[in-house]
Scaffold this active site. Sequence first.
Site, PDB file in Angstrom:
ATOM      1  N   ASN A  10      38.075  40.425  44.351  1.00  0.00           N
ATOM      2  CA  ASN A  10      38.469  41.103  45.595  1.00  0.00           C
ATOM      3  C   ASN A  10      37.225  41.725  46.218  1.00  0.00           C
ATOM      4  O   ASN A  10      36.733  42.742  45.744  1.00  0.00           O
ATOM      5  CB  ASN A  10      39.521  42.176  45.263  1.00  0.00           C
ATOM      6  CG  ASN A  10      39.900  42.990  46.489  1.00  0.00           C
ATOM      7  OD1 ASN A  10      39.582  42.627  47.611  1.00  0.00           O
ATOM      8  ND2 ASN A  10      40.594  44.101  46.256  1.00  0.00           N
ATOM      9  N   LYS A  12      36.923  43.170  49.012  1.00  0.00           N
ATOM     10  CA  LYS A  12      37.207  44.345  49.860  1.00  0.00           C
ATOM     11  C   LYS A  12      36.395  44.278  51.158  1.00  0.00           C
ATOM     12  O   LYS A  12      36.267  43.201  51.722  1.00  0.00           O
ATOM     13  CB  LYS A  12      36.935  45.647  49.089  1.00  0.00           C
ATOM     14  CG  LYS A  12      37.618  45.673  47.731  1.00  0.00           C
ATOM     15  CD  LYS A  12      37.571  47.024  47.076  1.00  0.00           C
ATOM     16  CE  LYS A  12      38.149  46.929  45.677  1.00  0.00           C
ATOM     17  NZ  LYS A  12      38.368  48.237  45.081  1.00  0.00           N
ATOM     18  N   HIS A  96      47.922  46.205  47.354  1.00  0.00           N
ATOM     19  CA  HIS A  96      46.761  46.758  46.635  1.00  0.00           C
ATOM     20  C   HIS A  96      46.799  48.285  46.746  1.00  0.00           C
ATOM     21  O   HIS A  96      47.237  48.832  47.764  1.00  0.00           O
ATOM     22  CB  HIS A  96      45.467  46.200  47.240  1.00  0.00           C
ATOM     23  CG  HIS A  96      44.258  46.573  46.441  1.00  0.00           C
ATOM     24  ND1 HIS A  96      43.641  47.797  46.570  1.00  0.00           N
ATOM     25  CD2 HIS A  96      43.580  45.901  45.480  1.00  0.00           C
ATOM     26  CE1 HIS A  96      42.616  47.853  45.722  1.00  0.00           C
ATOM     27  NE2 HIS A  96      42.561  46.724  45.045  1.00  0.00           N
ATOM     28  N   GLU A  98      44.689  50.431  47.415  1.00  0.00           N
ATOM     29  CA  GLU A  98      44.031  51.004  48.599  1.00  0.00           C
ATOM     30  C   GLU A  98      44.928  50.886  49.828  1.00  0.00           C
ATOM     31  O   GLU A  98      44.907  51.733  50.719  1.00  0.00           O
ATOM     32  CB  GLU A  98      42.656  50.333  48.813  1.00  0.00           C
ATOM     33  CG  GLU A  98      41.667  50.830  47.769  1.00  0.00           C
ATOM     34  CD  GLU A  98      40.590  49.847  47.364  1.00  0.00           C
ATOM     35  OE1 GLU A  98      40.391  48.839  48.047  1.00  0.00           O
ATOM     36  OE2 GLU A  98      39.954  50.088  46.315  1.00  0.00           O
ATOM     37  N   GLU A 168      47.132  47.342  38.108  1.00  0.00           N
ATOM     38  CA  GLU A 168      45.875  48.029  38.384  1.00  0.00           C
ATOM     39  C   GLU A 168      46.097  49.537  38.370  1.00  0.00           C
ATOM     40  O   GLU A 168      46.494  50.118  39.392  1.00  0.00           O
ATOM     41  CB  GLU A 168      45.348  47.617  39.759  1.00  0.00           C
ATOM     42  CG  GLU A 168      45.103  46.132  39.908  1.00  0.00           C
ATOM     43  CD  GLU A 168      44.124  45.865  41.027  1.00  0.00           C
ATOM     44  OE1 GLU A 168      43.009  45.415  40.724  1.00  0.00           O
ATOM     45  OE2 GLU A 168      44.443  46.140  42.178  1.00  0.00           O
ATOM     46  N   GLY A 174      37.527  51.185  40.652  1.00  0.00           N
ATOM     47  CA  GLY A 174      36.272  51.625  41.244  1.00  0.00           C
ATOM     48  C   GLY A 174      35.702  52.889  40.621  1.00  0.00           C
ATOM     49  O   GLY A 174      34.780  53.486  41.144  1.00  0.00           O
ATOM     50  N   SER A 214      38.021  48.366  37.116  1.00  0.00           N
ATOM     51  CA  SER A 214      36.698  48.390  36.490  1.00  0.00           C
ATOM     52  C   SER A 214      36.499  47.268  35.462  1.00  0.00           C
ATOM     53  O   SER A 214      35.827  47.474  34.445  1.00  0.00           O
ATOM     54  CB  SER A 214      36.400  49.762  35.886  1.00  0.00           C
ATOM     55  OG  SER A 214      36.427  50.749  36.906  1.00  0.00           O
TER      56      SER A 214
HETATM   57  C1  PEP Z   1      40.363  46.261  42.748  1.00  0.00           C
HETATM   58  O1  PEP Z   1      40.019  46.773  43.801  1.00  0.00           O
HETATM   59  O2  PEP Z   1      41.356  45.491  42.726  1.00  0.00           O
HETATM   60  C2  PEP Z   1      39.608  46.597  41.551  1.00  0.00           C
HETATM   61  C3  PEP Z   1      40.122  46.321  40.402  1.00  0.00           C
HETATM   62  O3  PEP Z   1      38.402  47.217  41.741  1.00  0.00           O
HETATM   63  P1  PEP Z   1      37.300  47.552  40.596  1.00  0.00           P
HETATM   64  O4  PEP Z   1      37.161  46.312  39.748  1.00  0.00           O
HETATM   65  O5  PEP Z   1      36.057  47.866  41.355  1.00  0.00           O
HETATM   66  O6  PEP Z   1      37.843  48.690  39.810  1.00  0.00           O
END
Ligand code: PEP
Length: 256
Positions: A10, A12, A96, A98, A168, A174, A214
């Site tokens: 992703n 973003k 997601h 976000e 997630e 992040g 992460s």
């Molecule tokens: C994501 O945004 O779906 C995600 C898992 O981000 P990160 O790997 O940076 O934690």
Amino acid sequence: MEKKPFIMGNWKMHLTLKEGVEFAQSLRDHLSEKNTVLCGICPSFVFLKDICSVVEGSDIFVAAQNIHSDESGPYTGEVSAVMVREVGCTHVLIGHSERRHIFGETDTFINAKIKTALSNNLKPILCVGEKLDEREDGRTKYVVKNQIKDGLQGIRADQMGDLSIAYEPVWAIGTGKTALPEQANEVHSFIRKILADEYGEHVANTTYIQYGGSAKPENTEELLAQPDIDGLLVGGASIKLESFLKIIETSLSVIG
Ligand code: PEP
């Protein structure tokens, strides 16, 4: 894990057009001989057409990061399922964290988007996960169950083959804090049980459930070694070619 790993990057709101195209070219070249992993990338809307052209004919698929729930309409700044399908996307991220927590998307809106994605031949990846306070209050399962039940309201068993789920935990996105592999697997197996209750064992066992939060080359192996983790949704580590390739390489080694 018994399925082909499903690794999704992703991007973003990162990468320029030039960077994205070069990344996609290198990924395509690298994966041309290794199709044992399901691999996709989610670029910005404005680059979808270019990136789809680069990976056309390869096994790499391209996902949109979002869609609106209507196929068209007076929604300034929004993008529809019809539009992203038209430029070559096969998948779309829905819900997601976000989108949920920065842009206020509700489970009702998310459910409508899933239905629109499916009716437009786009495979949705439904993202779910609890926030830190919800985990600390012992409400992880309650939150995840509601997100799944409400998100999948009205979705039939015969449509489930086109849908996958990404667990997630918001506190791990992040932040550099990964859920412990066993901690993540516990929620994955809980999600599988929800699917089994709702749709039966076959759907529960065949639905892909990715982990996101992460994920990076260093923890790929231990995460994918868990029985209910079928793949990874990768944010930060997916915008650097080297780390994304390392994650793919490692996932290949997990399946042998
Ligand atoms: C994501 O945004 O779906 C995600 C898992 O981000 P990160 O790997 O940076 O934690």
